[in-house]
Design a protein around this motif. Structure first.
Motif, mmCIF file in Angstrom:
data_model
loop_
_atom_site.group_PDB
_atom_site.id
_atom_site.type_symbol
_atom_site.label_atom_id
_atom_site.label_comp_id
_atom_site.label_asym_id
_atom_site.label_seq_id
_atom_site.Cartn_x
_atom_site.Cartn_y
_atom_site.Cartn_z
ATOM 1 N N SER A 85 0.972 -0.825 -0.219
ATOM 2 C CA SER A 85 -0.179 -0.295 -0.286
ATOM 3 C C SER A 85 1.153 1.311 -0.047
ATOM 4 O O SER A 85 0.348 2.509 -0.540
ATOM 5 N N LYS A 86 2.152 1.613 0.360
ATOM 6 C CA LYS A 86 3.077 2.514 0.396
ATOM 7 C C LYS A 86 3.273 2.898 -0.546
ATOM 8 O O LYS A 86 3.764 4.098 -0.877
ATOM 9 N N ASP A 87 2.957 2.095 -1.790
ATOM 10 C CA ASP A 87 2.990 2.775 -3.235
ATOM 11 C C ASP A 87 2.485 4.028 -3.590
ATOM 12 O O ASP A 87 3.516 5.049 -4.103
ATOM 13 N N GLY A 101 11.366 -0.399 5.806
ATOM 14 C CA GLY A 101 9.892 -1.063 5.349
ATOM 15 C C GLY A 101 9.953 -0.942 3.944
ATOM 16 O O GLY A 101 10.996 -0.344 2.811
ATOM 17 N N ASN A 102 8.632 -0.993 4.012
ATOM 18 C CA ASN A 102 7.427 -1.061 2.879
ATOM 19 C C ASN A 102 7.582 0.760 2.167
ATOM 20 O O ASN A 102 7.882 0.738 1.052
ATOM 21 N N THR A 103 7.945 0.920 2.806
ATOM 22 C CA THR A 103 7.628 3.169 2.252
ATOM 23 C C THR A 103 9.080 3.092 1.827
ATOM 24 O O THR A 103 8.958 3.882 0.545
ATOM 25 N N ARG A 144 8.077 -10.361 0.992
ATOM 26 C CA ARG A 144 8.653 -9.415 1.892
ATOM 27 C C ARG A 144 8.813 -10.868 3.283
ATOM 28 O O ARG A 144 9.688 -10.247 4.068
ATOM 29 N N TYR A 145 8.788 -11.797 4.091
ATOM 30 C CA TYR A 145 8.475 -12.476 5.117
ATOM 31 C C TYR A 145 9.697 -13.694 5.247
ATOM 32 O O TYR A 145 8.956 -14.697 6.064
ATOM 33 N N MET A 146 9.963 -13.966 4.140
ATOM 34 C CA MET A 146 10.932 -15.060 3.850
ATOM 35 C C MET A 146 11.807 -15.644 4.699
ATOM 36 O O MET A 146 11.562 -16.836 5.431
ATOM 37 N N PHE A 167 -5.474 -6.327 3.420
ATOM 38 C CA PHE A 167 -3.901 -6.284 3.255
ATOM 39 C C PHE A 167 -2.651 -5.969 3.142
ATOM 40 O O PHE A 167 -2.783 -6.119 1.632
ATOM 41 N N PRO A 168 -2.382 -5.291 3.793
ATOM 42 C CA PRO A 168 -0.828 -4.263 3.792
ATOM 43 C C PRO A 168 -0.313 -4.726 2.688
ATOM 44 O O PRO A 168 0.059 -3.936 1.399
ATOM 45 N N ASP A 169 0.722 -6.254 1.762
ATOM 46 C CA ASP A 169 1.484 -6.172 2.191
ATOM 47 C C ASP A 169 1.896 -7.992 1.384
ATOM 48 O O ASP A 169 1.194 -8.799 1.632
ATOM 49 N N HIS A 170 2.750 -8.368 0.421
ATOM 50 C CA HIS A 170 3.215 -9.506 -0.314
ATOM 51 C C HIS A 170 4.067 -10.414 0.671
ATOM 52 O O HIS A 170 4.760 -10.362 1.866
ATOM 53 N N TYR A 177 3.021 -10.320 7.263
ATOM 54 C CA TYR A 177 2.658 -10.119 8.512
ATOM 55 C C TYR A 177 1.676 -9.482 8.950
ATOM 56 O O TYR A 177 0.129 -10.129 9.558
ATOM 57 N N THR A 178 0.828 -8.553 8.431
ATOM 58 C CA THR A 178 0.484 -7.563 8.887
ATOM 59 C C THR A 178 -1.722 -7.951 8.447
ATOM 60 O O THR A 178 -1.674 -7.397 9.036
ATOM 61 N N SER A 179 -1.055 -8.495 7.352
ATOM 62 C CA SER A 179 -2.633 -8.967 6.714
ATOM 63 C C SER A 179 -2.852 -10.421 7.807
ATOM 64 O O SER A 179 -3.950 -10.554 8.016
ATOM 65 N N GLU A 204 5.918 -6.366 12.768
ATOM 66 C CA GLU A 204 6.474 -5.024 11.993
ATOM 67 C C GLU A 204 5.444 -4.207 10.910
ATOM 68 O O GLU A 204 4.676 -4.856 9.926
ATOM 69 N N GLY A 205 4.877 -3.057 11.320
ATOM 70 C CA GLY A 205 4.463 -2.180 10.413
ATOM 71 C C GLY A 205 2.934 -1.931 11.274
ATOM 72 O O GLY A 205 2.473 -1.309 10.793
ATOM 73 N N LEU A 206 3.309 -3.024 12.416
ATOM 74 C CA LEU A 206 1.912 -2.089 12.879
ATOM 75 C C LEU A 206 2.296 -1.888 14.602
ATOM 76 O O LEU A 206 2.574 -2.383 14.859
ATOM 77 N N CYS A 246 -5.130 -1.884 9.431
ATOM 78 C CA CYS A 246 -4.171 -2.223 9.991
ATOM 79 C C CYS A 246 -3.679 -0.880 10.721
ATOM 80 O O CYS A 246 -3.580 0.168 9.426
ATOM 81 N N SER A 247 -2.868 -0.201 11.557
ATOM 82 C CA SER A 247 -2.890 1.340 12.047
ATOM 83 C C SER A 247 -0.819 1.417 12.211
ATOM 84 O O SER A 247 -0.283 0.540 13.535
ATOM 85 N N GLY A 248 -0.371 1.610 11.987
ATOM 86 C CA GLY A 248 1.060 1.863 11.784
ATOM 87 C C GLY A 248 1.094 3.339 11.749
ATOM 88 O O GLY A 248 0.521 4.149 12.534
ATOM 89 N N THR A 249 1.363 3.932 10.794
ATOM 90 C CA THR A 249 1.474 5.367 10.578
ATOM 91 C C THR A 249 0.176 6.190 11.069
ATOM 92 O O THR A 249 -0.134 7.451 10.892
ATOM 93 N N GLY A 250 -1.034 5.286 10.712
ATOM 94 C CA GLY A 250 -2.484 6.003 10.223
ATOM 95 C C GLY A 250 -2.830 6.093 8.766
ATOM 96 O O GLY A 250 -4.452 6.031 8.838
ATOM 97 N N GLY A 251 -1.955 6.596 8.427
ATOM 98 C CA GLY A 251 -2.581 6.914 6.729
ATOM 99 C C GLY A 251 -3.296 6.424 6.387
ATOM 100 O O GLY A 251 -5.071 6.711 6.288
ATOM 101 N N THR A 252 -3.795 5.080 6.249
ATOM 102 C CA THR A 252 -4.270 3.805 5.032
ATOM 103 C C THR A 252 -5.674 3.721 5.972
ATOM 104 O O THR A 252 -6.623 4.517 5.937
ATOM 105 N N ILE A 253 -5.905 4.032 7.529
ATOM 106 C CA ILE A 253 -7.335 3.669 8.211
ATOM 107 C C ILE A 253 -7.190 4.756 7.916
ATOM 108 O O ILE A 253 -9.040 4.909 7.799
HETATM 109 N N1 PMP Z 1 1.520 -3.071 6.707
HETATM 110 C C1 PMP Z 1 2.921 -2.720 6.634
HETATM 111 C C2 PMP Z 1 3.149 -4.454 6.306
HETATM 112 C C3 PMP Z 1 3.377 -1.991 6.603
HETATM 113 O O1 PMP Z 1 4.415 -1.844 6.761
HETATM 114 C C4 PMP Z 1 2.287 -0.524 7.541
HETATM 115 C C5 PMP Z 1 3.554 0.201 7.432
HETATM 116 N N2 PMP Z 1 4.015 1.003 8.604
HETATM 117 C C6 PMP Z 1 0.785 -0.726 8.030
HETATM 118 C C7 PMP Z 1 0.547 -1.743 7.672
HETATM 119 C C8 PMP Z 1 0.164 0.090 8.666
HETATM 120 O O2 PMP Z 1 0.023 1.119 7.624
HETATM 121 P P1 PMP Z 1 -0.419 2.542 7.757
HETATM 122 O O3 PMP Z 1 1.564 2.850 8.654
HETATM 123 O O4 PMP Z 1 -0.623 3.460 6.493
HETATM 124 O O5 PMP Z 1 -0.994 3.147 9.493
#
Ligand code: PMP
Length: 344
Positions: A47-49, A77-79, A314-316, A308-311, A280-282, A236-238, A183-190
């Protein structure tokens, strides 16, 4: 280029418009319908694209970024990967300051996309001049014509999802979505997605996912920053150990915390049952759904969208590595992982 040739001009044209995929076996016993918004279908596999492209294009529009300039961020990470990818195509230098805790695989991935990586000591405080925060800040000050993405405190992160992820989900569900789980990390997505969806229909429930060891859920409930909530965890990322301004807590109805072990097993289950190789966060988001089912959150009329944020690739060396799972104490001797590996 000939008009007959159906080709994209570059991978940036493939960002967004990710598919919504109906889940089946994972949710067989749950009431209602469940759909995955599969962000791994972005060209950078997450999603970070969306935020990398939006933040960079807004800087271009404002005239603060011209080809040859430098883009700086603190992330392994993804960003980081997405910024490096967008930078390649648009002709920017990309500098990523990462912690020495980052795996060699991750650092190599960033370098493969042309980024310059500063590996900074993990065991120093954020205000130490050697920390990746301070190194990024110093580089930003020193390098003329550079921008600092600062995703946790950048409103454009949230706006990217307000402009793309939200409308896509609304259209893909023909407005019949009843719940969003993200999921919320930066919280941008949610926050960005929720803000758009609530504007269309304020009754849509927005269910955030947080980690044990993170402050977000407690902050949402009490408006207090409780540092006793903070301890190390694996996902990671959550979650987060600070309160990002990119998060709009007002559009989130509640948070559910999930455990590292449950999220890891759930990610593996999704891959094995749905054929969707997820990160992992999915697994964390789907584990939250499972807990919410037990709490009676959904009924037969629910249309639940889970981001589901990523593939999984990345977690092999983590959740898809049986030895890592065993080292964490996540697998017992009866696990199917042992049945799948046959030395002949
Ligand atoms: N899942 C993964 C794998 C991430 O890298 C991130 C970003 N930190 C998130 C979920 C959460 O997304 P957001 O930062 O938009 O809250």
């Amino acid at each position: 280029m000939s008009n007959n040739i159906k080709a994209y001009n570059n991978v940036l044209e493939l960002i967004g418009e990710t598919p919504l995929i109906k889940l089946s076996q994972t949710v067989a016993s749950f009431p209602g319908n469940y759909y995955a918004k599969a962000e791994a279908f972005n060209p950078g596999h997450s999603s970070k694209d969306r935020i990398a492209l939006h933040i960079i294009e807004q800087a271009e529009k404002k005239g603060i970024l011209k080809p040859g300039d430098t883009i700086i961020e603190t992330t392994s990470g993804n960003t980081g990967f997405s910024i490096a990818m967008v930078s390649r195509i648009k002709g920017y230098d990309c500098i990523l300051a990462v912690s020495s805790k980052s795996s060699a695989d991750k650092i190599d991935m960033l370098k493969s996309m042309g980024a310059k990586v500063y590996v900074c000591p993990a065991n120093v405080s954020a205000d130490d001049p050697r920390s990746y925060y301070q190194v990024a800040k110093r580089l930003h000050d020193e390098i003329k014509n550079s921008i600092y993405i600062n995703q946790y405190f950048n409103d454009l992160n949230t706006e990217a999802h307000y402009l793309t992820t939200g409308p896509e989900i609304w259209n893909q569900t023909a407005g019949e979505i009843t719940h969003l789980v993200a999921c919320s990390g930066t919280g941008g997505t949610i926050s960005g997605t929720a803000r758009f969806l609530k504007e269309q229909n304020p009754n849509i429930k927005i269910l955030g996912v947080d980690a044990y060891g993170s402050v977000l859920k407690k902050y949402h409930e009490t408006q207090e920053f409780d540092k006793d909530e903070i301890y190390p965890y694996r996902i990671e990322g959550l979650g987060k150990n600070l309160i990002p301004t990119a998060t709009d807590f007002d559009v989130i109805d509640s948070f559910t915390k999930v455990k590292d072990e449950d999220a890891a097993h759930m990610a593996r289950k999704i891959s094995q049952t749905e054929g969707l190789f997820v990160g992992y966060t999915s697994g964390a988001a789907m584990q939250a759904v499972k807990q919410l089912v037990v709490e009676g959150e959904f009924d037969k009329n629910s249309n639940v969208v889970v981001i589901f944020p990523d593939h999984g690739s990345r977690y092999m060396s983590k959740i898809y590595n049986d030895q890592w799972m065993q080292e964490q104490g996540f697998v017992d001797s009866k696990s199917t992982a042992n049945e799948q590996h046959i030395e002949y």
